[in-house]
Design a protein around this motif. Structure first.
Motif, short mmCIF file in Angstrom:
data_model
loop_
_atom_site.label_atom_id
_atom_site.label_comp_id
_atom_site.label_asym_id
_atom_site.label_seq_id
_atom_site.Cartn_x
_atom_site.Cartn_y
_atom_site.Cartn_z
N ASP A 15 0.83 -1.21 0.00
CA ASP A 15 0.00 0.00 0.00
C ASP A 15 0.86 1.26 0.00
OD1 ASP A 15 -2.35 -1.47 -0.05
OD2 ASP A 15 -2.69 -1.32 2.12
N GLY A 16 1.94 1.26 0.77
CA GLY A 16 2.84 2.42 0.81
C GLY A 16 3.56 2.63 -0.50
N LEU A 17 4.12 1.56 -1.06
CA LEU A 17 4.81 1.66 -2.34
C LEU A 17 3.86 2.06 -3.46
CD1 LEU A 17 7.12 -1.47 -2.11
CD2 LEU A 17 7.84 0.92 -2.01
N ALA A 18 2.61 1.63 -3.36
CA ALA A 18 1.62 1.96 -4.39
C ALA A 18 1.41 3.46 -4.49
CB ALA A 18 0.31 1.24 -4.11
N GLN A 19 1.62 4.20 -3.42
CA GLN A 19 1.50 5.66 -3.49
C GLN A 19 2.49 6.25 -4.50
OE1 GLN A 19 -0.71 7.94 -1.62
NE2 GLN A 19 -1.73 5.94 -1.78
N PHE A 20 3.70 5.72 -4.51
CA PHE A 20 4.72 6.20 -5.45
C PHE A 20 4.43 5.71 -6.87
CE2 PHE A 20 6.62 6.16 -1.26
CZ PHE A 20 7.06 7.47 -1.18
N MET A 28 1.63 11.00 -16.33
CA MET A 28 1.28 10.57 -17.68
C MET A 28 -0.20 10.85 -17.99
SD MET A 28 3.08 6.88 -17.87
CE MET A 28 3.54 6.47 -16.20
N SER A 29 -0.91 11.33 -17.02
CA SER A 29 -2.35 11.50 -17.16
C SER A 29 -2.70 12.94 -17.53
CB SER A 29 -2.99 11.13 -15.83
OG SER A 29 -4.38 11.25 -15.90
N PRO A 30 -3.73 13.12 -18.36
CA PRO A 30 -4.17 14.50 -18.65
C PRO A 30 -4.68 15.16 -17.37
CG PRO A 30 -5.60 12.88 -19.75
CD PRO A 30 -4.53 12.12 -19.05
N ILE A 31 -4.49 16.45 -17.27
CA ILE A 31 -4.89 17.18 -16.06
C ILE A 31 -6.38 17.06 -15.77
CG2 ILE A 31 -5.28 19.44 -17.10
CD1 ILE A 31 -3.59 20.48 -14.59
N SER A 32 -7.18 16.76 -16.78
CA SER A 32 -8.62 16.60 -16.60
C SER A 32 -8.99 15.26 -15.96
CB SER A 32 -9.33 16.74 -17.95
OG SER A 32 -8.86 15.75 -18.85
N ASP A 33 -8.05 14.32 -15.87
CA ASP A 33 -8.29 13.00 -15.31
C ASP A 33 -8.28 13.09 -13.79
OD1 ASP A 33 -8.37 10.34 -14.56
OD2 ASP A 33 -6.78 9.70 -15.92
N THR A 34 -9.42 12.86 -13.16
CA THR A 34 -9.52 12.98 -11.71
C THR A 34 -9.13 11.70 -10.98
OG1 THR A 34 -11.86 12.38 -11.78
CG2 THR A 34 -11.33 14.74 -11.88
N ASP A 35 -8.77 10.63 -11.72
CA ASP A 35 -8.37 9.38 -11.07
C ASP A 35 -7.12 9.56 -10.21
OD1 ASP A 35 -10.44 8.04 -12.28
OD2 ASP A 35 -9.20 7.18 -13.87
N PHE A 36 -6.35 10.60 -10.48
CA PHE A 36 -5.10 10.80 -9.76
C PHE A 36 -5.16 11.99 -8.80
CE2 PHE A 36 -4.08 8.52 -13.66
CZ PHE A 36 -3.44 7.42 -13.13
N ASP A 37 -6.34 12.40 -8.42
CA ASP A 37 -6.48 13.48 -7.44
C ASP A 37 -6.10 12.97 -6.06
OD1 ASP A 37 -7.40 15.10 -9.44
OD2 ASP A 37 -9.45 15.28 -8.67
N PHE A 38 -5.55 13.87 -5.26
CA PHE A 38 -5.25 13.54 -3.87
C PHE A 38 -6.56 13.49 -3.08
CE2 PHE A 38 -1.28 15.83 -5.04
CZ PHE A 38 -0.40 14.77 -4.86
N GLY A 39 -6.58 12.62 -2.09
CA GLY A 39 -7.71 12.57 -1.18
C GLY A 39 -7.59 13.66 -0.13
N PRO A 40 -8.56 13.78 0.77
CA PRO A 40 -8.52 14.83 1.79
C PRO A 40 -7.33 14.69 2.75
CG PRO A 40 -10.40 13.35 2.12
CD PRO A 40 -9.76 12.96 0.83
N ASP A 41 -6.74 13.50 2.80
CA ASP A 41 -5.57 13.28 3.66
C ASP A 41 -4.25 13.52 2.93
OD1 ASP A 41 -5.63 11.10 1.97
OD2 ASP A 41 -5.50 9.60 3.55
N GLY A 42 -4.33 13.99 1.67
CA GLY A 42 -3.12 14.25 0.90
C GLY A 42 -2.51 13.01 0.26
#
Length: 169
Positions: A15-20, A28-42
């Motif tokens: 789980d920790g390594l998956a963050q990186f 590699m993702s377009p800025i419009s792609d919200t799949d890579f947004d940070f959660g409320p905990d950063g």
């Protein structure tokens, strides 16, 4: 370089390594792609499908270690990207931390896993991941026990990008 099978009780390592890993994909993702947004905990959300790894008898999670230091992880399952069916072995996820890249760690990790788990394999790469599209054919071809290496393009319904198929003896 060694591989260490990870038990669910040690899931926090993956789980920790998956963050990186997710962070690397975010560039590699377009800025419009919200799949890579940070959660409320950063933090990023969990790696998609990670819960299935711990429930699936065909799934095998490994830590990649270099001189006993954690260098990355790989997740193996039997889900085919070609047609949504099954294959003997699929490299579900593969991550080597930046400081260990271009030093043979990933190639050696692949060689060891192919030696330990012979059979019909698939490795699918997201179309936008140019570094992986360069790495995988070289790394697969470098394994002495590989034959029948072919590359097919995903059908866009199940996968978009190249899928390398081969046998490991």
């Amino acid at each position: 370089m060694t591989l260490e099978r990870i038990a669910e009780s040690d899931r926090s390592l993956i789980d920790g390594l998956a963050q990186f890993y997710i962070y690397d994909f975010s560039e590699m993702s377009p800025i419009s792609d919200t799949d890579f947004d940070f959660g409320p905990d950063g933090r990023f959300g969990d790696l998609p499908g990670i819960d299935d790894i711990w429930q699936d008898d065909c799934a095998i999670p490994f830590a990649i270690r270099y001189e006993r230091r954690v260098a990355g992880f790989m997740l193996i399952d039997n889900h085919s990207h070609r047609d949504g069916g099954f294959v003997e072995r699929n490299m579900s996820e593969f991550f080597v931390a930046r400081q260990f890249r271009r030093r043979g760690v990933g190639v050696e990790a692949l060689r060891q896993v192919l030696e330990a788990f012979p059979g019909r394999w698939e490795v699918a790469v997201v179309a936008r991941n140019t570094a992986a599209k360069s790495f995988w054919p070289r790394a697969i071809a470098a394994a002495a026990n590989v034959s029948g290496l072919t590359c097919v393009e995903g059908d866009s319904a199940h996968w978009t990008g190249p899928i390398w198929c081969f046998d490991a003896a």
